[in-house]
Design an enzyme around this catalytic site. Sequence first.
Site, PDB file in Angstrom:
ATOM      1  N   TYR A 141       0.820  -1.216   0.000  1.00 26.89           N
ATOM      2  CA  TYR A 141       0.000   0.000   0.000  1.00 26.89           C
ATOM      3  C   TYR A 141       0.852   1.263   0.000  1.00 26.89           C
ATOM      4  O   TYR A 141       0.372   2.353  -0.315  1.00 26.89           O
ATOM      5  CB  TYR A 141      -0.946   0.028   1.218  1.00 26.89           C
ATOM      6  N   ASP A 248      -5.580  -6.457   5.799  1.00 26.49           N
ATOM      7  CA  ASP A 248      -6.768  -5.704   5.398  1.00 26.49           C
ATOM      8  C   ASP A 248      -7.900  -6.685   5.054  1.00 26.49           C
ATOM      9  O   ASP A 248      -9.033  -6.575   5.533  1.00 26.49           O
ATOM     10  CB  ASP A 248      -6.390  -4.859   4.165  1.00 26.49           C
TER      11      ASP A 248
END
Length: 358
Positions: A141, A248
Amino acid sequence: MSKKIIVLPGDGIGPEIMDEALKVLKTADAKFKLGLKYEEDCIGGSAIDKYGVPLANTTLDKCRAADAVLMGSVGGPKWDQLDSSIRPEKGLLKIRYEMELFANLRPAILYPQLAAASSLKPELVAGLDILIVRELTGGIYFGEPRGIRLLENGERQGYNTYVYAEHEIERIGRIGFEMARKRSKKICSVDKSNVLEATVLWREVLQSMAKDYPDVELTHMYVDNAAMQLVREPKQFDVIVTGNMFGDILSDIGAMLTGSIGMLPSASLDKNGKGLYEPVHGSAPDIAGKGIANPLATILSAAMMLRYTFGQGNVAEAIENAVGEVLDQGLRCADIMSEGAKQVNTTDMGDAVVAALS
Ligand code: NAD
């Protein structure tokens, strides 16, 4: 010891659920003499309205100087048309990044009273208590280079970089091992080391750290299998430690196992245990202002704050027990309502926890 908390109610149902969490904290403070101090500020859409940005630098400075930050939720249709660089959610990403909150703790706890709320069979999930420790400021990310480029043949190509340095793996691994040590002494590290070199290193670092924790049993699992096992037999897990992207996804599976997003707290910690505490859910614009939001995730986030930042595990437990007692009484907000239970609104739920605590 200073116990300064910055309170950021945020948007949508944020202010409604925060009022209840503060009621509970103030009751705990009166009972256990904690000496908590509060200061309120804005984040997300409310900060855009007040300061023109989703997280003002003055707010960030206050958060850095405080011991903990308790947040509601951000976002809503009012700000959806804004450029993505100043959308409410950017405030959340900025606070996590700027405060170096690299360790995200997401418990997936299913109170036995709510077993029917899960999409899995009650016997698979009743009493479920998993802690997912997710790395929050690294991995794919944040890795560079990233972007969308034009190839020589005129086709566009999207690309990201999955990167982890040893120190980043070590610091999140340490949090995982320490948490496992305080729980049932089992930790499962999730990676994709059969394909991704970055996670070959992840596995090696975790293995070398295991020597420091001879009392903790370390196992490894590929992420695809972990996703499957979480749905097949979730109670085999206790602590799961994993990188940003896998965490996540797996933590959302964990959330769904428990059946209600309105029950799930979270903590994001820096290397000194200073943290941002917030419910897992968003600002629920569809029910904002109706007084029906479930405040328990925020109340349980406040309990996590007492446990992890202020070292008051006994007070956190008292709050968690009070929540259990209220569920035993059959009180439910709309999102966890079931046959035979009594539906209550946001304020009644907060009042019931206060009564059970005091
Ligand atoms: P959401 O979590 O806000 O809502 C999803 C569903 O769950 C809705 O039906 C909502 O009514 C329900 N719900 C959520 N919290 C609840 C509670 N406490 N009690 C009862 N019901 C509850 O997710 P979404 O609808 O995808 O997003 C809405 C907004 O929130 C968006 O602007 C999004 O960007 C933002 N968001 C913020 C955060 C955060 O602040 N950490 C997280 C996720 C989404």
